[in-house]
Design an enzyme around this catalytic site. Structure first.
Site, PDB file in Angstrom:
ATOM      1  N   ASN A   1     -25.032  18.744  96.691  1.00 28.71           N
ATOM      2  CA  ASN A   1     -24.443  18.298  95.451  1.00 28.71           C
ATOM      3  C   ASN A   1     -22.919  18.389  95.577  1.00 28.71           C
ATOM      4  O   ASN A   1     -22.308  17.857  94.607  1.00 28.71           O
ATOM      5  CB  ASN A   1     -24.772  19.626  94.376  1.00 28.71           C
ATOM      6  CG  ASN A   1     -24.071  20.867  94.607  1.00 28.71           C
ATOM      7  OD1 ASN A   1     -24.041  21.170  95.719  1.00 28.71           O
ATOM      8  ND2 ASN A   1     -24.035  21.858  93.598  1.00 28.71           N
TER       9      ASN A   1
ATOM     10  N   HIS B   1     -34.319  24.916  95.921  1.00 23.30           N
ATOM     11  CA  HIS B   1     -32.846  25.163  95.466  1.00 23.30           C
ATOM     12  C   HIS B   1     -32.478  23.455  95.883  1.00 23.30           C
ATOM     13  O   HIS B   1     -31.915  23.102  97.193  1.00 23.30           O
ATOM     14  CB  HIS B   1     -32.017  26.063  96.371  1.00 23.30           C
ATOM     15  CG  HIS B   1     -32.699  27.355  96.207  1.00 23.30           C
ATOM     16  ND1 HIS B   1     -32.151  28.089  95.191  1.00 23.30           N
ATOM     17  CD2 HIS B   1     -33.819  28.107  96.852  1.00 23.30           C
ATOM     18  CE1 HIS B   1     -32.840  29.434  95.467  1.00 23.30           C
ATOM     19  NE2 HIS B   1     -33.536  29.145  96.305  1.00 23.30           N
ATOM     20  N   THR B   2     -32.590  22.585  94.922  1.00 19.60           N
ATOM     21  CA  THR B   2     -32.355  21.182  95.089  1.00 19.60           C
ATOM     22  C   THR B   2     -30.734  20.798  95.295  1.00 19.60           C
ATOM     23  O   THR B   2     -30.439  19.902  95.785  1.00 19.60           O
ATOM     24  CB  THR B   2     -32.679  20.490  93.681  1.00 19.60           C
ATOM     25  OG1 THR B   2     -32.200  20.708  92.726  1.00 19.60           O
ATOM     26  CG2 THR B   2     -34.214  20.385  93.645  1.00 19.60           C
ATOM     27  N   CYS B   3     -29.999  21.856  95.120  1.00 22.14           N
ATOM     28  CA  CYS B   3     -28.614  21.658  94.992  1.00 22.14           C
ATOM     29  C   CYS B   3     -28.112  21.421  96.399  1.00 22.14           C
ATOM     30  O   CYS B   3     -27.002  20.870  96.654  1.00 22.14           O
ATOM     31  CB  CYS B   3     -27.781  22.675  94.193  1.00 22.14           C
ATOM     32  SG  CYS B   3     -28.005  22.846  92.427  1.00 22.14           S
ATOM     33  N   PHE B   4     -28.894  22.307  97.308  1.00 20.03           N
ATOM     34  CA  PHE B   4     -28.467  22.275  98.859  1.00 20.03           C
ATOM     35  C   PHE B   4     -29.845  22.195  99.700  1.00 20.03           C
ATOM     36  O   PHE B   4     -29.872  22.506 100.720  1.00 20.03           O
ATOM     37  CB  PHE B   4     -27.592  23.353  99.157  1.00 20.03           C
ATOM     38  CG  PHE B   4     -27.961  24.790  98.579  1.00 20.03           C
ATOM     39  CD1 PHE B   4     -27.521  25.000  97.377  1.00 20.03           C
ATOM     40  CD2 PHE B   4     -28.965  25.526  98.951  1.00 20.03           C
ATOM     41  CE1 PHE B   4     -27.617  26.225  96.576  1.00 20.03           C
ATOM     42  CE2 PHE B   4     -29.270  27.051  98.375  1.00 20.03           C
ATOM     43  CZ  PHE B   4     -28.627  27.135  97.045  1.00 20.03           C
TER      44      PHE B   4
END
Length: 821
Positions: A763, A786-789
């Site tokens: 992100n 944890h889609t952000c990283f």
């Protein structure tokens, strides 16, 4: 003699597009030498001695022969000129309606050669031959080596031969011996007393290997029909069907479309079955509650004169509760076994419409979500209200409403008002596997497609002005035109659209509209692979940015309708908006994680929040210019306090998920639903919709493994850890769908960077490789993402079977919010 596949216009026979002013002459049109001409005129001195009378007689005879030969040559020349003039007139007539400029026009037939488009049957391999019925006769076609079943081929047949074969039918109709024979398993019922306009009935024997609910093709009266096997029938049994009236034109003089299904197992939705149930405890008069009736989850409203503990009765259509027996998809089995608290689509018993319902831990309807906003439970769905039913440019408005108000019809009707899809069909399709859902969706779209004989469209565009030409052409069409067959032509380029030009057009147009430099879309702040609507699109396209979004919606809908793909992956909540799927406060994290965390942190401040001197406004910055936007009317005069904090978070949620680009999204959805009926989408979740629109990615497993990092309990051993080895063994055995779902679960999208997994971004815009993080089993039972990283928390399981079960549950239930942080 088989006709081969042709990608270019024919340059032989009467279909020659060469120079008509210089025809080649054959037969008696050969030239003669000067000496021969002198001899023919009697002007050269003869050899030897010849008497005067003999010379005269010989000269008369020769002159007579010369005159006859000259007359024959003139007749032949006149016939050649007449034939070429007719051919030229025929070509000019066929191309009379063909414009030279860009736009969308009805397509005409070809010139000296008639063009037919036929699909390759499912049982035909490259190089094999198969028979088709084209132009009133049976033609053998050889499948090209670069084609596969389901693809459309183009064959050319001389017009003269078709005219001769159609002769008496005057206009291409088929009758008598011109019709192909009925299938071997078809028998016409004798001695039928038919009224005028009625079609005769036939008995069709079910082939071997066909089970209840499956379909099989038959040929009746020259028509290729699809018959659905009744649920209680088996191979060898016969079913009675009445085929539709035969078409007045050659059945293969158009792209092959599935016929309206002759279904002997047609349900009657008028018949109902009564159910009796006791009102659960805690349910008040007028409140809804859910139950299972005949295996279907139904939402029932408690009558105002009833109370908890009393018995009430209600009716449901027999077709809905008598669902066909058969194996459910793995995903459906998982949802039935591991159904968690959350929003579920149910059928309202009052009007048989779909409605979202949230269930509590006891399986009852959670009515608390419809009261004050709760950032852990409350949700909204996007609702599109149409203001008119204009055929070309409907008007409407979008808004966020509570899920129980986001009601969707559960049936689909044709333009004539005939029901094509019932609530039972949709309810059954919701439990199918992804591949079966796609097949059902495409078959339904084929039934909604306008028949080739009723009209089709030719899209003429200039490559150098592709986007503007395409926008003008598509926006000139009515809603009926959008469901017609489109054929594409790039002006100034040779080529016939047999499917390749259409794919190229969809790819080029969607690639250009999703380009951030265009100004309509921008990359997501949390995922560089996804696109989100640019709130400032009006600056880039001040005059027509909303028209472009209506155009984009139509293109996205038409791509799904025609089995084409869209180049751009959108942010997750936009797929939810298209589906009318609930969005919650947690969806803000996928848009702007920093903003999400700051709002979440306000809850911990308590009464001290007043010292922030915040109000119900937000700051928007565009090209360095800041402006204040009120989140609610008069928001600048409302201070944020501990008491109204839930309303402040709610106002931010509505603004971030809709308010920033409400006008653009409104136009996009209006265009999308010009093509696709909204009830047709209720069978998909937002992950499946992304896969359907963008296609399943081609994933290089070696590249994936090489560019994976390991942390936590897997940091030391990495890929050599036993659980990590199991993980890759399991994933390697996944099909394309499950691999794509795993990517969606961990990274937030099914897209793979052009340079492979080595350039996967987080992100913050920096490279964040796919990471497997080891955690203790006591920390979490199921894998978390944890889609952000781009990280998956993988517990240390005791066995490979346990890992396989828990991983599949996690990635398939992600669409319902299953264990995602």
């Amino acid at each position: 003699m088989p006709f081969g596949f042709s990608k270019k216009k024919s340059s032989s026979g009467s279909g020659n597009d060469g120079d008509d002013s210089k025809p080649q002459r054959t037969g008696s049109a050969s030239s003669t030498s000067p000496s021969e001409r002198k001899s023919q005129n009697g002007r050269s001195k003869p050899r030897g001695s010849v008497s005067k009378d003999d010379k005269k007689a010989k000269g008369d005879k020769k002159a007579k022969g010369d005159r006859k030969a000259k007359g024959d040559r003139k007749d032949k020349d006149r016939k050649d000129r007449d034939k070429k003039a007719k051919d030229k007139a025929r070509r000019q007539k066929s191309e009379a309606g063909r414009p030279n400029g860009p736009g969308a026009v009805p397509a005409g037939s070809g010139g000296g050669m008639a063009t037919f488009r036929v699909p390759v049957p499912s049982n035909v391999r490259p190089g094999e031959e198969f028979q088709v019925f084209a132009g009133g006769r049976i033609v053998r076609v050889r499948c090209p080596h670069d084609s596969r079943p389901g693809q459309s081929l183009q064959i050319s047949v001389p017009l003269d031969e078709i005219s001769n074969s159609n002769g008496a039918n005057g206009g291409g109709g088929l009758s008598g011996p011109d019709l192909p024979p009925d299938s071997d398993n078809v028998t016409k019922i004798p001695n039928q007393d038919l009224r005028e306009g009625e079609q005769p009935a036939y008995m069709v024997k079910i082939p071997e290997g066909i089970r209840g609910g499956q379909q099989f093709p038959v040929t009746i009266q020259g028509q290729q029909l699809t018959v659905t096997c009744p649920n209680a029938a088996r191979p060898g049994m016969s079913v009675r069907i009445v085929p539709p009236p035969p078409s007045d034109s050659p059945p293969l003089d158009r792209p092959r479309q599935p016929q309206r299904m002759a279904n002997p197992n047609k349900r009657s939705n008028d018949k109902t079955q009564m159910f009796e149930v006791i009102v659960p405890k805690g349910v008040l008069p007028g409140q809804p509650f859910a139950l299972l009736a005949g295996g279907v989850r139904v939402l029932v409203t408690c009558p105002k004169n009833a109370a908890a503990g009393q018995k009430i009765r209600f009716n449901l259509p027999i077709g809905l509760v008598n669902k066909p027996d058969g194996p459910k998809s793995k995903l459906a089995e998982i949802k039935l076994s591991y159904d968690k608290d959350g929003w579920t689509r149910t059928i309202r018993a009052t009007d048989m419409k779909f409605q979202w319902t949230r269930f509590d831990e006891n399986g009852g309807v959670d009515t608390a979500t419809s009261q004050r906003f709760d950032d852990t439970k409350s949700a909204y769905v996007l609702k599109l209200d149409f203001h008119d039913d204009h055929d070309k440019m409907r008007q409407g408005s979008v808004s966020l409403v509570t899920p129980e108000k986001g009601v969707v019809d559960s049936n689909i009707k044709s333009v004539t008002g005939q029901e094509l899809v019932s609530y039972q069909d949709i309810a059954n399709a919701q439990n199918k596997s992804y591949e079966d859902k796609i097949q059902w969706f495409q078959e339904t779209c084929s039934q909604l497609c306008v028949e080739w004989n009723e009209g089709h469209m030719r899209m003429n565009v200039r490559r150098e002005y592709l986007l503007s030409d395409s926008m003008e052409a598509v926006m000139s069409l009515s809603r009926k035109d959008l469901r017609k067959v489109w054929r594409f032509e790039f002006i100034g380029e040779a080529g016939i659209d047999a499917g390749g030009l259409a794919r190229e057009w969809f790819e080029l147009v969607t690639d250009e509209v999703f380009d951030p430099d265009m100004g309509l879309w921008q990359t997501s702040a949390t995922n560089q692979m996804c696109m989100q609507i640019n709130p400032a699109s009006e600056i880039s396209c001040p005059e027509d940015h909303l028209i472009y979004f209506r155009f984009i919606g139509r293109i996205m809908g038409k791509a799904m309708f025609d089995r084409q793909l869209v180049k751009g992956h959108m942010v997750k909540h936009l797929y939810k908006h298209i589906l009318g799927w609930p969005v919650m406060f947690s969806d803000l994290k996928d848009i702007d994680e920093e903003y999400y965390n700051s709002l979440k942190g306000l809850k911990d401040m308590g009464a001290d929040i007043e010292y922030l001197y915040a109000d119900f406004t937000t700051i928007e910055e565009t090209l360095g210019v800041k402006r204040t936007v009120e989140l609610v009317p008069g928001g600048a005069d409302i201070d944020v306090t501990e008491e109204n904090l839930p309303e402040y978070i709610e106002a931010n949620l509505k603004y971030r998920l809709l308010g920033r680009y409400e006008k653009q999204l409104n136009e996009l959805l209006l265009g999308f639903f010009d093509v696709i009926p909204e009830p047709l989408l209720t069978i998909f979740d937002f992950q499946e919709l992304e896969l359907l629109m963008c296609g399943l990615p081609e994933i290089d497993m070696d590249n994936w493994k090489e560019n994976t990092e390991y942390s936590g309990d897997y940091d030391r051993e990495g890929p050599n850890h036993e659980v990590c080895g199991w993980f890759w063994e399991i994933v390697s055995e996944y099909d394309q769908e499950l691999k794509a779902r795993l990517l969606q679960f961990v990274t937030g999208t099914s897209g793979v960077p052009a340079k492979g997994f080595s350039s996967l971004q987080g992100n913050d815009g920096n490279v964040r490789r796919f990471t497997i993080h080891g955690v203790a089993l006591e920390t979490c039972v199921y894998p978390r993402s944890h889609t952000c990283f781009n990280r998956i928390d993988l517990p240390i399981y005791d066995s490979k079977d346990e890992l396989e079960e828990k991983l599949k549950i996690a990635i398939t239930m992600a669409a319902t919010g299953f264990d995602i942080e």
